[in-house]
Scaffold this active site. Structure first.
Site, PDB file in Angstrom:
ATOM      1  N   ASP A 132       0.817  -1.211   0.000  1.00  0.00           N
ATOM      2  CA  ASP A 132       0.000   0.000   0.000  1.00  0.00           C
ATOM      3  C   ASP A 132       0.851   1.262   0.000  1.00  0.00           C
ATOM      4  OD1 ASP A 132      -2.307  -1.474  -0.057  1.00  0.00           O
ATOM      5  OD2 ASP A 132      -2.632  -1.404   2.114  1.00  0.00           O
ATOM      6  N   CYS A 133       1.981   1.226   0.710  1.00  0.00           N
ATOM      7  CA  CYS A 133       2.830   2.423   0.774  1.00  0.00           C
ATOM      8  C   CYS A 133       3.927   2.437  -0.281  1.00  0.00           C
ATOM      9  CB  CYS A 133       3.413   2.595   2.175  1.00  0.00           C
ATOM     10  SG  CYS A 133       4.170   1.119   2.844  1.00  0.00           S
ATOM     11  N   TYR A 134       4.121   1.300  -0.942  1.00  0.00           N
ATOM     12  CA  TYR A 134       5.101   1.216  -2.035  1.00  0.00           C
ATOM     13  C   TYR A 134       4.417   0.566  -3.242  1.00  0.00           C
ATOM     14  CZ  TYR A 134       8.678   2.284   1.451  1.00  0.00           C
ATOM     15  OH  TYR A 134       9.431   2.881   2.429  1.00  0.00           O
TER      16      TYR A 134
END
Length: 389
Positions: A132-134
């Site tokens: 989700d963050c990468y």
């Protein structure tokens, strides 16, 4: 007699007396230990030799959208990416990958490190773990040393305190970490620069320690820890120098400050890539004992002649030979005259010590006090346990 602070004060005022180890040995032979101790403030040592247990830490900087790199290649050489999202470790002895049908490339991590230090562009191909963050899955670009954040060498094992002389007593040529060895004792190869090598001038590691500032690859580096395979308990001569591989050091330094003259990728046929590296260590003359140890000559140093044709961890030897014999270009093994050559460049090893001397003379390089000693203990453990799963 002196402290490092006093020597640094003289360096900062451009009145320190600095000599290379080679110059000190000649001076001691001429005027003796006591007079040299009174006159000289710093002794510089140097070596330029293959140091395959080396590598570079690289931070690429974040992409947009961000990527969490889990596989990466720099000019076709795999880099380890199992920690920070865009942090890499490029091993000097990691070989370039080839696809089916391609010829093997005589190229590896050491060549990529050399190119980055030289300011050249290096291709990057990265694959990411999508989270989700990468969210990014792939990334390709070119980098130089000026377009990345951190680029520093962190070398787990450098500047061996002595090493072996390799020979081949078998019937077939061998391709080894010392280069080609011809059958039936056709040649011999050694890798240490002998009496000008850093750790043979401080055999008990009384001067060097964690935090010691050094010349590394043409830039400023530091001793970070003991090196891997550090074996200070090696048997020693009465002059305290070891009769074979002994102490090693882990080194660190900023690749962006280094010079391609002193960092060169190399390749050993049928063995793999490596890195030729220049390392210089200054030895402050704190007392007479420092000069006594630095007065050692090639005739006072020995290395074991090891038969690499025996495929075992512990191999038979043909005894010990002095570095005077090695540097003569010929040694005698079982009554046979055998040609011998160094992997270390003796000429460039001298130049490392000379350049470090010039830095100190110019006030560009001061000495540091070690924050901790390098351990004098520690066993050299084999891996003899075979477990079936």
């Amino acid at each position: 007699m002196r402290t490092i602070a006093e020597i640094n004060d003289k360096i900062n005022h451009n009145n320190a007396v600095v000599m290379t180890a080679e110059e000190v040995k000649a001076k001691v032979a001429d005027v003796g230990i006591t007079k040299v101790t009174k006159e000289v403030d710093v002794i510089t040592t140097g070596t330029f030799e293959p140091m395959e247990s080396s590598g570079a830490v690289i931070n690429l900087g974040h992409t947009d959208p961000p990527i969490k790199i889990r596989r990466c290649w720099l000019d076709g050489v795999p880099a380890y990416s199992g920690f920070g999202a865009v942090d890499l470790y490029l091993g000097a002895s990691c070989a370039a990958e080839v696809t089916d049908g391609e010829e093997m490339k005589e190229r590896g991590g050491g060549h990529v490190i050399e190119d980055l230090i030289a300011g050249k562009s290096v291709r990057v191909h990265a694959q990411g773990q999508v989270t989700d963050c990468y969210p990014r899955a792939n990334f390709e670009t070119t980098i130089t040393r000026d377009t990345i954040n951190q680029f520093y060498l962190f070398n787990p094992r450098n500047i061996y305190q002595n090493f072996i002389v390799g020979v081949n007593g078998g019937d077939q040529p061998l391709f080894t970490y010392l280069g080609p060895l011809q059958p039936r004792l056709g040649n011999a190869v050694y890798s240490n620069s002998g009496a000008i090598s850093p750790l043979l001038n401080d055999p008990d590691l009384q001067i060097v320690g964690i935090g010691t500032r050094i010349f590394l690859g043409g830039g400023i580096g530091y001793i970070a820890w003991e090196g891997t395979q550090h074996f200070p308990l090696q048997k020693r001569l009465p002059n305290h120098t070891p009769i074979g591989p002994a102490a090693t050091l882990a080194l660190i330094g900023n690749g962006k400050q280094m010079n391609k003259r002193w960092v060169r990728g190399c390749y050993f046929k049928n063995y793999g890539p490596s890195l030729m590296l220049g390392v210089g260590v200054p030895l402050p003359v704190l007392n007479e004992e420092v000069v006594v140890r630095c007065a050692v000559q090639d005739k006072d140093l020995v290395a074991p002649v090891v038969d690499l044709s025996i495929p075992r961890r512990v191999r038979p030897t043909f005894g010990l030979v002095s570095y005077t014999q090695l540097k003569s270009g010929k040694i005698v093994i079982d009554g046979k005259i055998v040609r011998v050559a160094p992997l270390a460049s003796i000429y460039l090893s001298r130049q490392v010590a000379q350049e470090l001397k010039q830095w100190i003379d110019a006030g560009k390089f001061t000495l540091t006090t070690a924050v901790a000693s390098i351990t004098k203990e520690g066993s050299f453990l084999p891996q003899d346990s075979w477990t079936k799963f």
